[in-house]
Write a protein that holds these residues in place. Structure first.
Motif, PDB file in Angstrom:
ATOM      1  N   TYR A   1       7.820  -0.238   1.826  1.00 37.38           N
ATOM      2  CA  TYR A   1       9.112   0.244   2.286  1.00 37.38           C
ATOM      3  C   TYR A   1       8.903   1.444   3.209  1.00 37.38           C
ATOM      4  O   TYR A   1       8.046   2.295   2.961  1.00 37.38           O
ATOM      5  N   LEU A   2       9.730   1.518   4.258  1.00 38.84           N
ATOM      6  CA  LEU A   2       9.694   2.649   5.195  1.00 38.84           C
ATOM      7  C   LEU A   2      10.978   3.462   5.055  1.00 38.84           C
ATOM      8  O   LEU A   2      12.073   2.923   5.209  1.00 38.84           O
ATOM      9  N   GLY A   3      10.827   4.745   4.734  1.00 33.97           N
ATOM     10  CA  GLY A   3      11.975   5.651   4.734  1.00 33.97           C
ATOM     11  C   GLY A   3      11.958   6.438   6.033  1.00 33.97           C
ATOM     12  O   GLY A   3      12.013   5.880   7.127  1.00 33.97           O
TER      13      GLY A   3
ATOM     14  N   ASN B   1       5.425  10.713   5.926  1.00 34.36           N
ATOM     15  CA  ASN B   1       4.109  10.603   5.287  1.00 34.36           C
ATOM     16  C   ASN B   1       3.484   9.234   5.578  1.00 34.36           C
ATOM     17  O   ASN B   1       2.310   9.132   5.929  1.00 34.36           O
ATOM     18  N   LEU B   2       4.292   8.187   5.476  1.00 32.62           N
ATOM     19  CA  LEU B   2       3.740   6.832   5.606  1.00 32.62           C
ATOM     20  C   LEU B   2       3.172   6.574   7.001  1.00 32.62           C
ATOM     21  O   LEU B   2       2.077   6.004   7.128  1.00 32.62           O
TER      22      LEU B   2
ATOM     23  N   ASP C   1      12.133  -1.629   6.425  1.00 29.65           N
ATOM     24  CA  ASP C   1      12.786  -0.348   6.718  1.00 29.65           C
ATOM     25  C   ASP C   1      14.032  -0.203   5.844  1.00 29.65           C
ATOM     26  O   ASP C   1      14.983  -0.976   5.962  1.00 29.65           O
TER      27      ASP C   1
ATOM     28  N   SER D   1      15.539   2.864   5.610  1.00 30.02           N
ATOM     29  CA  SER D   1      16.126   4.163   5.965  1.00 30.02           C
ATOM     30  C   SER D   1      17.600   4.055   6.352  1.00 30.02           C
ATOM     31  O   SER D   1      18.304   5.064   6.366  1.00 30.02           O
TER      32      SER D   1
ATOM     33  N   ALA E   1      12.873  13.112   6.595  1.00 34.26           N
ATOM     34  CA  ALA E   1      12.422  12.644   5.283  1.00 34.26           C
ATOM     35  C   ALA E   1      13.596  12.290   4.377  1.00 34.26           C
ATOM     36  O   ALA E   1      14.612  12.986   4.353  1.00 34.26           O
ATOM     37  N   THR E   2      13.435  11.224   3.608  1.00 32.29           N
ATOM     38  CA  THR E   2      14.474  10.798   2.670  1.00 32.29           C
ATOM     39  C   THR E   2      14.140  11.250   1.254  1.00 32.29           C
ATOM     40  O   THR E   2      12.992  11.584   0.941  1.00 32.29           O
TER      41      THR E   2
ATOM     42  N   GLY F   1      11.715   8.715  -0.283  1.00 34.47           N
ATOM     43  CA  GLY F   1      10.381   8.885   0.284  1.00 34.47           C
ATOM     44  C   GLY F   1       9.708  10.155  -0.174  1.00 34.47           C
ATOM     45  O   GLY F   1       8.490  10.185  -0.395  1.00 34.47           O
ATOM     46  N   ASN F   2      10.497  11.210  -0.343  1.00 33.95           N
ATOM     47  CA  ASN F   2       9.940  12.471  -0.845  1.00 33.95           C
ATOM     48  C   ASN F   2       9.289  12.245  -2.204  1.00 33.95           C
ATOM     49  O   ASN F   2       8.179  12.713  -2.469  1.00 33.95           O
TER      50      ASN F   2
ATOM     51  N   GLN G   1       5.922  10.247  -1.756  1.00 30.86           N
ATOM     52  CA  GLN G   1       4.863  10.692  -0.857  1.00 30.86           C
ATOM     53  C   GLN G   1       3.551  10.791  -1.631  1.00 30.86           C
ATOM     54  O   GLN G   1       3.527  10.951  -2.842  1.00 30.86           O
TER      55      GLN G   1
END
Lengths: 179, 330
Positions: free
Chosen positions: B25-27, B31-32, B48, B50, B106-107, B110-111, B114
């Motif tokens: 998954y992409l936020g 970091n990714l 994605d 986001s 940053a979401t 995602g935070n 990380q």
């Protein structure tokens, strides 16, 4: 960028962006960062590639009016976005107030970090709210030099022009000029 | 960077359905994308998430708490009036992390997910039990000044890991007894914090208890507990640096000067945000004084097993715990 591995198929996607007010549509490799799209595909080399890891801020642009590291943004994930780069800050020949202040206050030496500093400051001035150094979380603090230093900490300057960068941003902030 | 296919999900079910082998998954990507560029993360498909409709902060169902969508940007979370007024510890933790640019991207989800910033994990030319299980942990004999002092698996050979979790936000959420809403192939569930992140044990490659394809949809906060709270971060420079040690602390002092309630979590010390239950129990019912707080810090840190190069972090943690509780007691 390392070479594709055997058997790995390169994927492309159409990305439509409004860059400095102009609509642009491009077919790009999904791996393309927004920074590489701007620099390599659109020839907008004002945004700089410093570290390419989100640590230096030289690539800072505004996405939908908010500052972001273009090196960490995949272009494909920002399809439809409005992007402003340093090339889009001035109004024709009239410099943006921050650009004018950076010149007047001698806020750069080599200039490499300057486009990112300018875009970051332009975004910062519209953000409001507290920062890590704000005593009272519930209000909108005045942009003191301490507040500006904290809010601009995502932009490094290896020439060490920080003192005059803070003066330039302070001048624009206290002038109440809309960035 | 390995080539990848890209798919933008419209809703959480769409994202979960699209997830498969090799997918991530992409936020916000802060970091990714970096890990992909470094060759540490090598997804063949990015889903994605986001733009999922998970970008709201509002009252939680059932009274008094707060529900934070997983796609809320870090800067929007810290700026939200309810967070600033009712969960100042959380606002302060988020504001102390990263830079203005990164917080804009940053979401929340995602935070939480990380990865460690351990230099060996991020360098694919080096062994790393987290990145390549069984390959070894060069940090134990190498550069580990800012790595774990507690709860690590340094003695575990092929599963040794002394990485730390880098998030500030997660430390505050751990102190606040947050609940993480997750959806996945097996349906929806709620994971308490602490409890989302795990200690390395025999599987240092697993940062959390999530299964492949699990998607964080929201973080729920219970009503704010009584007392005053703060987040304090000790780091090598004044801004835009990861914590050496951080503390999210809440203290409720009764009218007679004794501690009625305490919640304490530490960052920068372990593979997961470290909830200091031992210290919390040690201060309960005692006079809210510096001597009680430093004794509680000692009790908590009796579990520490520092490495040769990071014993100073035990002293830092001891001083930080004592200082933040003292400040909250005044």
């Amino acid at each position: 960028m390392t070479a594709p591995e055997a058997g790995d198929q390169v994927h492309t996607a159409t990305v439509t962006l409004t860059v400095n007010g102009e609509s642009r549509a491009l077919e790009v490799d999904t791996r393309t960062s927004l920074l590489d799209l701007l620099r390599e595909h659109l020839g907008l080399t004002g945004s700089k590639k410093g570290c390419d890891h989100g640590q230096c801020g030289a690539c800072t642009v505004l996405i939908g009016g908010r500052r972001a590291n273009a090196c960490l943004a995949l272009a494909v994930a920002h399809d439809g976005a409005e992007v402003t780069t340093v090339e889009g800050l001035a109004d024709g020949d009239a410099l943006h107030p921050l650009q004018d202040a950076f010149i007047r206050y001698d806020a750069f030496q080599c200039g490499y970090c300057t486009p990112g500093q300018l875009c970051s400051a332009a975004g910062m001035l519209t953000e409001g709210g507290p920062s890590a150094v704000t005593a009272d979380l519930t209000g909108d603090p005045a942009l003191t030099p301490g507040e500006i230093r904290e809010r601009m900490s995502g932009n490094l300057c290896r020439c060490g022009a920080y003192v005059n960068i803070v003066r330039a941003v302070t001048a624009v902030s206290t002038a109440g000029t809309e960035p | 960077m390995r080539p990848f296919a890209y798919f933008r999900a419209e809703d959480p079910a769409d994202a979960v359905a699209r997830f498969g082998p090799g997918a991530m998954y992409l936020g916000g990507g802060t970091n990714l994308v970096d890990l992909m560029r470094l060759g540490v993360a090598r997804p063949g498909l990015l889903v994605d998430v986001s733009r999922l409709p998970l970008d709201r902060v509002g009252p939680a169902a059932g009274g008094g708490g707060l529900l934070i969508g997983a796609a809320v940007r870090n800067s929007d979370l810290a700026a939200h009036p309810l967070v600033r007024e009712r969960y100042p510890m959380l606002a302060r933790a988020v504001l102390s992390g990263a830079s203005g640019q990164i917080r804009n991207m940053a979401t929340v989800g995602g935070n939480l997910l990380q990865r460690t910033r351990c230099a060996y994990f991020q360098d694919v030319s080096m062994p790393c039990n987290k990145r390549a299980p069984g390959s070894g942990c060069p940090a134990i004999a190498g550069d580990h000044e800012n790595l774990a002092i507690i709860g690590h698996s340094a003695g575990a050979g092929g599963s040794a890991c002394v990485a730390t979790h880098p998030s500030d936000m997660a430390v505050a959420l751990t102190a606040l007894d947050a609940r993480v809403h997750v959806t996945g192939a097996a349906g929806d569930r709620v994971i308490p914090m602490p409890g989302l992140h795990r200690l390395p044990g025999a599987e240092p490659d697993r940062d959390t208890v999530l299964e492949a394809g699990d998607l964080i949809t929201a973080v729920e906060l219970p009503p704010p507990p009584p007392g005053r709270s703060l987040y304090r971060k000790v780091r090598e420079r004044a801004s835009f640096a990861f914590a050496l040690v951080s503390a999210a602390a809440l203290l409720d002092v009764a009218g007679d000067g004794t501690t009625r309630g305490c919640k304490l979590a530490l960052g920068g010390v372990a593979h997961a945000p470290w909830r200091a239950y031992t210290a919390e129990r040690a201060v309960a019912g005692l006079p809210a004084t510096a001597s009680a707080f430093s004794a509680a810090a000692d009790a908590e840190l009796a579990q520490a097993r520092p490495l040769p190069g990071n014993a100073h972090k035990v002293a830092l943690a001891r001083g930080l715990i004592t200082a933040v509780l003292e400040e909250l007691s005044r």
